[in-house]
Scaffold this motif. Sequence first.
Motif, PDB file in Angstrom:
ATOM      1  N   TYR A   1       0.873  -1.202   0.247  1.00 23.27           N
ATOM      2  CA  TYR A   1      -0.390   0.202  -0.207  1.00 23.27           C
ATOM      3  C   TYR A   1       0.845   1.340   0.336  1.00 23.27           C
ATOM      4  O   TYR A   1       2.176   1.049   0.637  1.00 23.27           O
ATOM      5  CB  TYR A   1      -0.908   0.483   1.370  1.00 23.27           C
ATOM      6  CG  TYR A   1      -2.017  -1.712   1.863  1.00 23.27           C
ATOM      7  CD1 TYR A   1      -2.967  -0.630   0.554  1.00 23.27           C
ATOM      8  CD2 TYR A   1      -1.348  -2.410   1.938  1.00 23.27           C
ATOM      9  CE1 TYR A   1      -3.901  -2.153   0.710  1.00 23.27           C
ATOM     10  CE2 TYR A   1      -2.459  -3.658   2.118  1.00 23.27           C
ATOM     11  CZ  TYR A   1      -4.167  -3.381   1.617  1.00 23.27           C
ATOM     12  OH  TYR A   1      -4.610  -4.452   1.871  1.00 23.27           O
ATOM     13  N   GLU A   2      -0.220   2.501  -0.705  1.00 17.33           N
ATOM     14  CA  GLU A   2       0.533   3.668  -0.472  1.00 17.33           C
ATOM     15  C   GLU A   2      -0.304   4.245  -0.082  1.00 17.33           C
ATOM     16  O   GLU A   2      -1.509   3.935   0.305  1.00 17.33           O
ATOM     17  CB  GLU A   2       0.788   4.138  -2.125  1.00 17.33           C
ATOM     18  CG  GLU A   2       2.016   4.221  -2.646  1.00 17.33           C
ATOM     19  CD  GLU A   2       2.891   4.760  -4.023  1.00 17.33           C
ATOM     20  OE1 GLU A   2       3.448   4.921  -4.458  1.00 17.33           O
ATOM     21  OE2 GLU A   2       1.331   5.334  -3.950  1.00 17.33           O
TER      22      GLU A   2
ATOM     23  N   TYR B   1      -5.035   6.023   1.423  1.00 19.88           N
ATOM     24  CA  TYR B   1      -4.080   5.030   0.646  1.00 19.88           C
ATOM     25  C   TYR B   1      -4.857   4.415  -0.349  1.00 19.88           C
ATOM     26  O   TYR B   1      -5.486   4.612  -0.754  1.00 19.88           O
ATOM     27  CB  TYR B   1      -4.315   4.025   1.578  1.00 19.88           C
ATOM     28  CG  TYR B   1      -5.094   3.019   1.910  1.00 19.88           C
ATOM     29  CD1 TYR B   1      -5.617   1.735   1.452  1.00 19.88           C
ATOM     30  CD2 TYR B   1      -6.563   3.703   2.266  1.00 19.88           C
ATOM     31  CE1 TYR B   1      -7.212   1.289   0.762  1.00 19.88           C
ATOM     32  CE2 TYR B   1      -7.633   2.968   2.748  1.00 19.88           C
ATOM     33  CZ  TYR B   1      -8.127   1.861   1.846  1.00 19.88           C
ATOM     34  OH  TYR B   1      -9.497   0.644   1.505  1.00 19.88           O
TER      35      TYR B   1
ATOM     36  N   PRO C   1       4.412  10.281   0.113  1.00 19.46           N
ATOM     37  CA  PRO C   1       3.870   8.798   0.548  1.00 19.46           C
ATOM     38  C   PRO C   1       4.300   7.686   0.426  1.00 19.46           C
ATOM     39  O   PRO C   1       5.825   7.203   0.147  1.00 19.46           O
ATOM     40  CB  PRO C   1       2.531   8.809  -0.281  1.00 19.46           C
ATOM     41  CG  PRO C   1       2.466   9.672  -1.728  1.00 19.46           C
ATOM     42  CD  PRO C   1       3.921   9.814  -1.409  1.00 19.46           C
TER      43      PRO C   1
ATOM     44  N   ARG D   1       5.477   3.700   0.889  1.00 17.74           N
ATOM     45  CA  ARG D   1       4.828   2.146   1.268  1.00 17.74           C
ATOM     46  C   ARG D   1       5.230   1.232   1.438  1.00 17.74           C
ATOM     47  O   ARG D   1       6.229   1.352   1.914  1.00 17.74           O
ATOM     48  CB  ARG D   1       5.526   1.852  -0.515  1.00 17.74           C
ATOM     49  CG  ARG D   1       4.880   0.569  -0.973  1.00 17.74           C
ATOM     50  CD  ARG D   1       5.830   0.470  -2.522  1.00 17.74           C
ATOM     51  NE  ARG D   1       4.929   1.830  -3.255  1.00 17.74           N
ATOM     52  CZ  ARG D   1       5.824   1.509  -4.614  1.00 17.74           C
ATOM     53  NH1 ARG D   1       5.894   0.537  -5.556  1.00 17.74           N
ATOM     54  NH2 ARG D   1       4.505   2.842  -5.353  1.00 17.74           N
TER      55      ARG D   1
END
Length: 253
Positions: free
Chosen positions: A85-86, A150, A102, A104
Amino acid sequence: MARSFTVVIVLLTVVCHLLMSTIAATNAENGWVDAHATFYGGRKGQETMQGACGYGSLFEQSYGLATTALSTALFHNGTTRGACYEIICVNAPQSCIKGARPIRVTATNWCPPNYRDGSWCNPPRKHFDLSLPIFLKIAKYKAGIVPVKYRRVMCPKKSGVKFQLAGNPYFLMVTVFNVGRVGVVVEVKVKGSKTGWIKMTRNWAQVWDTNTVLTGQSLSFLVATSDGKRLKFNNIAPSNWQFNQTYDGKINF
């Protein structure tokens, strides 16, 4: 006059709802979804949560501190183990790190609900519990909990899929980790140099097992991920392979 004022209020309400719907649709189109994030552990990140996905001490070999525990709403009974996920901190100027990119992270654990204290991990909340060093890349320590957005992303991995072997001469367990692309393993098969392909059973999380005796044989694996991709890893463990050792598949998704 009162009627005109009422009409204006109604029109403004309609416009507001349309605007919010447009924003929500835009976020959905861009793949970004609203959630919250907290942190666990200390600033050096020695404390890692290793329980719900079977990765155990493999963090240092593959995932490091760029990991997260997922709330029930995101964990989906474990079907998102290994997903990436970011995450970015939003809408909290006093808490978010200005200009932060962001982060990760890989999903390696479950943040269980606690209905007695109204935990942020209770359904239906979407929530990420991050290691503190990773949390501090997007938010300030004093914030404790922050609103985030996200999106699911591909998992970039620098080396091959890895296989840790455990068990005993009559029972082989394999932990599959460092999986690229979607990161989520849904099927594993093993083949000894004297056998055909044997479908392994999910023991729990990303630990797979078979009762077939495979000691003294070189081992190959076939791994399938949740996007339908399949890869064969031929002869990655030599005939003198050992329990509690990790073998590199050399290739990745």
